[in-house]
Design an enzyme around this catalytic site. Structure first.
Site, short mmCIF file in Angstrom:
data_model
loop_
_atom_site.label_atom_id
_atom_site.label_comp_id
_atom_site.label_asym_id
_atom_site.label_seq_id
_atom_site.Cartn_x
_atom_site.Cartn_y
_atom_site.Cartn_z
N SER A 183 0.80 -1.23 0.00
CA SER A 183 0.00 0.00 0.00
C SER A 183 0.83 1.28 0.00
O SER A 183 0.35 2.32 -0.43
CB SER A 183 -0.94 0.00 1.20
OG SER A 183 -0.19 -0.03 2.40
N HIS A 211 -5.96 -4.08 -1.50
CA HIS A 211 -5.84 -3.01 -2.50
C HIS A 211 -5.94 -3.55 -3.93
O HIS A 211 -5.85 -2.77 -4.88
CB HIS A 211 -4.50 -2.27 -2.36
CG HIS A 211 -4.46 -1.33 -1.20
ND1 HIS A 211 -5.05 -0.08 -1.23
CD2 HIS A 211 -3.92 -1.45 0.03
CE1 HIS A 211 -4.85 0.53 -0.08
NE2 HIS A 211 -4.17 -0.29 0.71
N LYS A 242 -12.58 -0.82 0.79
CA LYS A 242 -11.84 -0.05 -0.20
C LYS A 242 -12.64 -0.04 -1.51
O LYS A 242 -13.69 0.61 -1.57
CB LYS A 242 -10.42 -0.60 -0.34
CG LYS A 242 -9.61 -0.32 0.95
CD LYS A 242 -8.19 -0.77 0.92
CE LYS A 242 -7.48 -0.28 2.19
NZ LYS A 242 -6.79 -1.34 2.92
C1 LIG Z 1 -6.70 -1.70 4.38
C2 LIG Z 1 -6.00 -2.98 4.58
C3 LIG Z 1 -6.38 -3.84 5.61
C4 LIG Z 1 -7.41 -3.48 6.63
O1 LIG Z 1 -8.70 -3.52 6.09
P1 LIG Z 1 -9.94 -3.14 7.05
O2 LIG Z 1 -11.07 -3.90 6.45
O3 LIG Z 1 -10.09 -1.67 6.98
O4 LIG Z 1 -9.60 -3.62 8.41
C5 LIG Z 1 -5.75 -5.07 5.70
N1 LIG Z 1 -4.77 -5.41 4.85
C6 LIG Z 1 -4.36 -4.59 3.86
C7 LIG Z 1 -3.28 -5.02 2.95
C8 LIG Z 1 -4.96 -3.35 3.72
O5 LIG Z 1 -4.55 -2.53 2.75
#
Ligand SMILES: *Cc1c(COP(=O)(O)O)cnc(C)c1O
Length: 399
Positions: A183, A211, A242
């Site tokens: 990310s 992502h 997301k």
């Molecule tokens: C955003 C993200 C998470 C966390 O996701 P949530 O559903 O907001 O807890 C976990 N792993 C990765 C790689 C992320 O980018």
């Protein structure tokens, strides 16, 4: 009652401020979108949400949530195995599994919980987990909770991965875990090569595709699809927070056996409330939109390409890639903070990332493009970058 802790923490907070490491939260006064309204009424271009497909405020998503609110109510007031499972929860799990190409899927309150609840459930002291050094915090924490032997390899260093697998050859189970997309850099993991290595060493492969899902692959199934690995990743975790609507919720998609075991033993699943029904219902529509509107993904990737090109053409250092995460390098934390503040004055909302989230000296402004951005908005964003750089003066990586 001693307030010693407060005094100590206030001092620590002051230290963070003095080192430019303090994170402030900006108040948004309206819905999430390509442009957002701030508390003071200003409308600014939003380049820091994970709203990749522009679904967070999409009318069909909002309508689906409304309808589910009427039909299923506000919340379940229960965990799944007591009385927290509605038809819509099971429907979403089946739809996720079908979309991702696995036998089954299981919902969690977040992907953080999904990652927190998988390692200790599947692995014990007889086993080994081999983790990319840049994996998400939730993977790191999830691994900490398990009794498995822990191995780490430098980000994307597949020789080192193989070395670690050799060290772990006597383990009962070897589980390789990697983010599908990292990310902070927008880099996509080399999954096809990792799969081949896993096969050579009889290891399992888990990919956190938070992502990637909805963004990568011909049909938006994620980084495994983009790598030609549909049906060949043993465990996928991901978020609904997301690209897939942006509310909250996470999942593990895997074989029926793995999912079945998680339902019996995974602690964040067993001991935490289920997703609110409007979110489950709206997530189903999000999956439908991903399937039926590939043009959103095309526009998203086109927007990312364009913004990268424009910033490069103006002399900014941009990390290479194709993902809508577009990191613009700034050097010091101070520069990143001041640049982001300047951008806001210019009407662009973007956030600086710095140590400890990224290595020291590698601070950056991480831009995230959305399919909901139009050309004119992205042009204005580039112009704001150029003006901010002019105002602040040149520095490494900036014109
Ligand atoms: C955003 C993200 C998470 C966390 O996701 P949530 O559903 O907001 O807890 C976990 N792993 C990765 C790689 C992320 O980018």
């Amino acid at each position: 009652m001693s307030r010693r802790i407060d005094a100590d923490l206030l001092r620590e907070l002051e230290t963070l401020r003095s080192q430019d490491l303090y994170k402030t939260e900006r108040l948004i006064a309206g819905p999430q979108g390509p442009v957002v309204r701030l508390e003071d009424g200003r409308e600014v271009i939003n380049l820091c949400a994970n709203n990749y497909l522009g679904l967070a405020q999409h009318p069909a998503i909002v309508a689906a949530a409304h309808a589910a609110l009427e039909r299923f109510g506000y919340g379940m007031a229960s965990v799944r195995f007591i009385c927290g499972t509605q038809t819509v929860h099971r429907e979403l799990e089946k739809a996720l599994a079908a979309f991702l190409g696995t036998e089954d899927a299981i919902l969690y309150g977040s992907c953080f919980d999904a990652n927190g609840g998988i390692f200790e459930t599947l692995l014990d002291e007889r086993d080994a987990v081999i983790s990319d050094a840049l994996n998400h915090a939730s993977i790191i924490d999830g691994i900490r909770l398990s009794k498995a032997r822990r191995y780490r390899f430098a980000n994307g260093n597949l020789d080192e991965l193989e070395e670690r697998l050799r060290e772990a050859r006597d383990a009962r189970r070897r589980l390789i875990v990697t983010d599908g997309v990292f990310s902070m850099d927008g880099y996509v993991a080399r999954l096809a090569e990792i799969r081949a290595i896993a096969d050579r060493h009889d290891a399992l492969l888990m990919v956190d595709d938070s992502h990637g899902v909805g963004v990568l692959g011909t049909e938006g199934r994620g980084s495994h699809e983009a790598s030609g690995l549909l049906g060949r990743v043993d465990i996928l975790s991901g978020t609904l927070g997301k690209a897939l609507g942006g509310a909250s919720g996470g999942y593990i998609a895997a074989s029926s056996a793995v999912v079945g075991w998680l339902r019996q033993r995974s602690r964040p699943y067993l001991f935490s409330n289920t997703l609110a029904p409007p979110i489950a219902a709206a997530s189903l529509i999000a999956l439908e939109i991903v399937r039926q509107e590939p043009e959103r993904r095309a526009r998203l990737l086109d927007n990312a390409r364009r913004l990268r090109q424009d910033l490069l053409a103006h002399g900014f250092e941009v990390l290479p890639g194709e993902h809508p995460i577009v990191p613009v390098m700034m050097g010091t934390a101070d520069r990143a903070q001041r640049f982001a503040a300047r951008l806001l004055d210019e009407g662009v909302y973007a956030v600086g990332f710095f140590y400890p989230v990224v290595p020291e000296g590698r601070a950056r402004i991480r831009l995230q493009v959305s399919a909901a951005h139009d050309r004119e908005t992205l042009d204005r964003a580039t112009a704001a970058f150029v003006r901010a750089a002019l105002t602040l003066g040149p520095e490494k990586g900036n014109p």
